[in-house]
Design an enzyme around this catalytic site. Structure first.
Site, mmCIF file in Angstrom:
data_model
loop_
_atom_site.group_PDB
_atom_site.id
_atom_site.type_symbol
_atom_site.label_atom_id
_atom_site.label_comp_id
_atom_site.label_asym_id
_atom_site.label_seq_id
_atom_site.Cartn_x
_atom_site.Cartn_y
_atom_site.Cartn_z
ATOM 1 C CD GLU A 1 -1.781 -2.375 1.584
ATOM 2 O OE1 GLU A 1 -0.595 -2.630 1.903
ATOM 3 O OE2 GLU A 1 -2.704 -3.208 1.681
ATOM 4 C CG PHE B 1 -10.206 -10.144 10.519
ATOM 5 C CD1 PHE B 1 -8.974 -10.534 11.019
ATOM 6 C CD2 PHE B 1 -10.392 -10.120 9.150
ATOM 7 C CE1 PHE B 1 -7.954 -10.917 10.162
ATOM 8 C CE2 PHE B 1 -9.378 -10.496 8.288
ATOM 9 C CZ PHE B 1 -8.149 -10.896 8.793
ATOM 10 C CD GLN B 2 -7.640 -7.709 7.019
ATOM 11 O OE1 GLN B 2 -8.534 -7.464 6.210
ATOM 12 N NE2 GLN B 2 -6.457 -8.194 6.647
ATOM 13 C CE LYS C 1 -17.482 -7.344 2.809
ATOM 14 N NZ LYS C 1 -17.042 -8.664 3.270
ATOM 15 C CG MET D 1 22.050 13.490 4.640
ATOM 16 S SD MET D 1 23.236 14.664 3.917
ATOM 17 C CE MET D 1 22.332 15.239 2.485
#
Lengths: 166, 573
Positions: free
Chosen positions: B54, B116-117, B166, B473
């Site tokens: 993602e 869940f999730q 959902k 750096m």
């Protein structure tokens, strides 16, 4: 730059949307500003809410915070009312432990501050005070000679005078 | 395919299409299935790009938006899918990039119950979005989508999150696809205050040593033409911030290149010596100020910014103009007289000669050499993305941009892993252009898995891995300020990047010797069958100069390696 800590009174007029309060609170906390008091309630038009925020910190920092709150999508306006002569009021409830022989003195002090007695038992009383926050501070000091069991303050609400917006 | 809109997800896809969305970058998952299904069941012209992580999707969307000026869309699922977008959202927020992130969410009745999730992505992203929504009613989808695009793209742009449970995306849609926006609190500064413009023009007319500082705000406002006209009319030199690169052609006689921590010596000297600085759309970031208290102490400071909250945040200007950069300059140029400023420009030309950007072409291979060769062979016309670190600063110095939208770099956030996916997103938006992506070996390994995405879509991206086997750096700081104590910077165990690329079907080249630079760059640029990767084995321990130690005044700039031991810097990072 003034680093002196001052007590400020800020009003926010905001759409009544979920998360609006969290977004505003976040602007303050991110800059290390402590919110001392916060009052949120529906505005006259129910789509919007009124907030009055009491906070402490430097004036420079607050200026930046107000600009950042003002630019939040849900916020219609955010105004600093500190020292602008606006009406500032607060309500306090004080529960005292007072035996019957000390009651008349307590009532005398309460009356001086325009308080209402709203609960009374043999050993205790609750008084209600309304006024600017300084007045409540002063009452707290005077009535402190009795044992204050609990003290609840609503936090201040502000309204601009005359034609000025809040 | 049915054209009737029956569900929330279908309404969303239709709304995205009507906003002109060409691509959705994303990754599927359970809570977003109704939306992914709607991509199939709804007639639309949107291409979905399946990434490999993602974070890749968000940076691609970011690169697409920066390279085209159009808002970009990300679609992910709930929980980890959503939290993986966080760094990319923050990156876009810091750099004012318009982006819509749509995340699936657990069903409404399970919110707050550790479903869940489930992740409270609305709450988690709150400090790093311009605005966000948790959609509760299916019929609100069109209004919210319209508002999200409006908010993301107007004023000071930024990312907007739309979190859709959902049951809402799968719920029946009976609303109006053309629903109106309802944003009473969202006010845009559209008017240019003419009194302020007159004050600015008077100050500019009086100035003997004026300087224009062009930032990302000028880029977003597409102010390039009027900026050029103004600079040429009054012969005012122009320096730009990292994100302003390309808003004014860096090969122009009036250009001083980038200023700041690793800016050109002549730009920083111009800042120190100017008597007026006209800041067009820069937020006076700490990378360009050095020490805020000593920044342009004796100069008149003019700040044009669309965001009122930027005025006085870092620097208190004498004149502030809260407005769109292009609109402000279009008014300003009417009042600014024709001026020569011959002595001032000559003086600065002297600095350009005395302190040129330079590097050695002998010895080990230098990053600067590779970047410079790409610049020369593309004549500054490629769309260039960078990652973060030494190579980013050298690319800023040596790849001189000719036009806007050709420089994609994570400025405010300094997000490693940004450069490669950003270049992919840019290539989706501009398939016919050359895309060069300069990345270090560190940052590239944070998002290299998008080699699959770039290969599948055969995008014309030249991935230039400037490989010094170090986090260069940080190593530079440790060498200069921490007695050369190396800690956490040695990237031992790097893969063979050419073999890695080839395993994804991406053509790979190795570049090791300075003598091969010209030829390999030529070959890579001529390679026409999709992406290619050039692994450049560069010197391990080179340092970027000029350098202004963090928190030090611009006057304290080091134009080359210091001969004395340096104190630890006082500024942030």
């Amino acid at each position: 730059m003034s680093m002196e800590k001052e007590i400020h009174t800020v009003s926010v007029y905001v759409s009544n949307k979920p998360g609006a309060l969290a977004r505003i609170a976040q602007v303050f906390s991110r800059r290390g500003y402590n919110i001392e008091s916060l009052v949120v309630s529906p505005a006259f038009d129910g789509h919007f809410s009124r907030m009055t925020i009491g906070c402490s910190g430097s004036a420079d920092g607050l200026d930046q915070i107000i600009k950042q709150v003002d630019k939040l999508v849900d916020v219609l306006r955010c105004i600093d009312h500190t020292n602008d002569g606006s009406v500032v009021k607060e309500m306090g409830l004080i529960k005292l432990e007072v035996s019957s022989d000390a009651r008349s003195e307590a009532l005398q002090i309460a009356e001086h501050y325009g308080c209402k007695t709203i609960d009374l038992t043999d050993q205790s009383m609750i008084i209600q005070v309304v006024g600017n926050p300084d007045k409540i501070d002063a009452l707290e000091k005077m009535i402190g000679k009795f044992r204050i069991v609990e003290l609840v303050r609503t936090g201040k609400v502000v309204m601009s005078r005359g034609n000025e917006c809040t | 395919m049915p054209n009737k809109i029956e569900e929330g997800g279908q309404a969303l896809i239709k709304c995205l299409e009507s906003e002109g969305v060409e691509y959705i970058f994303g990754y599927s998952g359970g809570a977003a299935i109704p939306i992914f299904d709607a991509l199939v069941t709804t007639e639309n012209n949107i291409e979905f790009v399946l990434v490999r992580h993602e974070q890749g999707a968000v940076h691609m969307a970011d690169g697409y938006a920066r390279a085209t000026g159009k808002p970009a869309v990300v679609l992910v699922t709930s929980g980890p899918g959503a939290t993986n977008t966080l760094t990319g959202i923050m990156t876009a927020h810091m750099d004012s990039v318009p982006m819509i992130v749509v995340s699936g969410q657990a069903v409404s009745w399970m919110l707050g119950k550790d479903a869940f999730q489930e992740a409270d992505i609305f709450g988690i992203t709150m400090p790093v979005v311009k605005h966000s929504y948790l959609v509760k009613e299916t019929n609100d989808i069109p209004r919210i989508t319209r508002e999200a695009f409006h908010i993301a793209t107007t004023g000071r742009p930024g990312p907007v999150l739309i979190d859709i449970p959902k049951d809402v995306s799968a719920g029946p849609f009976t609303g109006d696809l053309r629903a109106e926006m309802d944003l009473p609190g969202y006010r845009l500064n559209t008017d240019v205050d003419n009194d302020v413009i007159l004050r600015i023009s008077e100050a500019v007319a009086k100035a003997k040593r004026p300087l224009i500082l062009a930032g990302h705000g000028a880029m977003i406002a597409q102010a390039d033409d009027v900026l050029m006209a103004l600079a040429e009319k009054a012969n005012i030199p122009v320096t730009s911030t990292l994100l302003g690169k390309g808003i004014f052609p860096e090969s122009h006689r009036l250009s001083l290149g980038m200023l700041g921590m690793h800016g050109t010596a002549y730009a920083n000297k111009a800042v120190c010596e100017c008597d007026l600085i006209l800041n067009v759309g820069s937020r006076f970031d700490d990378r360009i100020l050095g020490q805020p208290d000593s920044f342009c102490q004796d100069a008149t400071i003019v700040h044009i910014d669309i965001d009122a909250a930027e005025v006085g945040k870092m620097i208190q200007p004498q004149i502030a103009c809260v407005a769109d950069a292009k609109m402000a300059l279009e008014e300003l140029i009417k009042h600014v007289p024709v001026m020569e400023h011959t002595a001032w420009n000559k003086h600065l030309d002297g600095y350009k000669k005395a302190y040129p950007l330079k590097f050695k072409r002998q010895g080990g291979l230098k990053m600067q050499h590779v970047i410079d060769e790409f610049y020369k062979q593309t004549e500054g016309r490629a769309c260039v993305s960078t990652d973060v670190g030494q190579h980013q600063m050298w690319a800023a110095q040596f790849y001189k941009n000719e036009s806007r939208y050709d420089w994609l770099s994570s400025g405010g956030a300094g997000t490693m892993g940004f450069g490669f996916p950003a270049s992919i997103g840019a290539a989706f938006g501009r398939r016919d252009d050359i895309h060069i992506c300069f990345v270090g070996d560190g940052g590239f390994q944070m998002t290299f898995f998008e080699l699959a995405t770039v290969a599948i879509h055969k995008l014309p991206v030249k991935i230039v891995v400037l490989n010094n086997h170090y986090l260069g750096m940080v190593r530079q700081w440790q060498e200069l300020f921490y007695d050369d104590r190396m800690s956490g910077v040695d990237l031992e165990g790097n893969p063979d990047f050419v073999k890695l690329a080839e395993s994804f079907g991406v053509k790979g080249f190795n570049l090791r010797r300075p003598g091969d630079v010209k030829r390999v760059v030529e070959t890579a640029l001529a390679y026409n069958e999709g992406p290619c990767l050039i692994n450049c084995e560069v010197e391990k321990t080179d340092n970027v100069y000029p350098m202004v130690p963090a928190g030090a005044a611009l006057e304290a700039m080091l134009v080359e390696a210091p001969t004395q031991k340096m104190a630890k810097p006082t500024g942030s990072t």
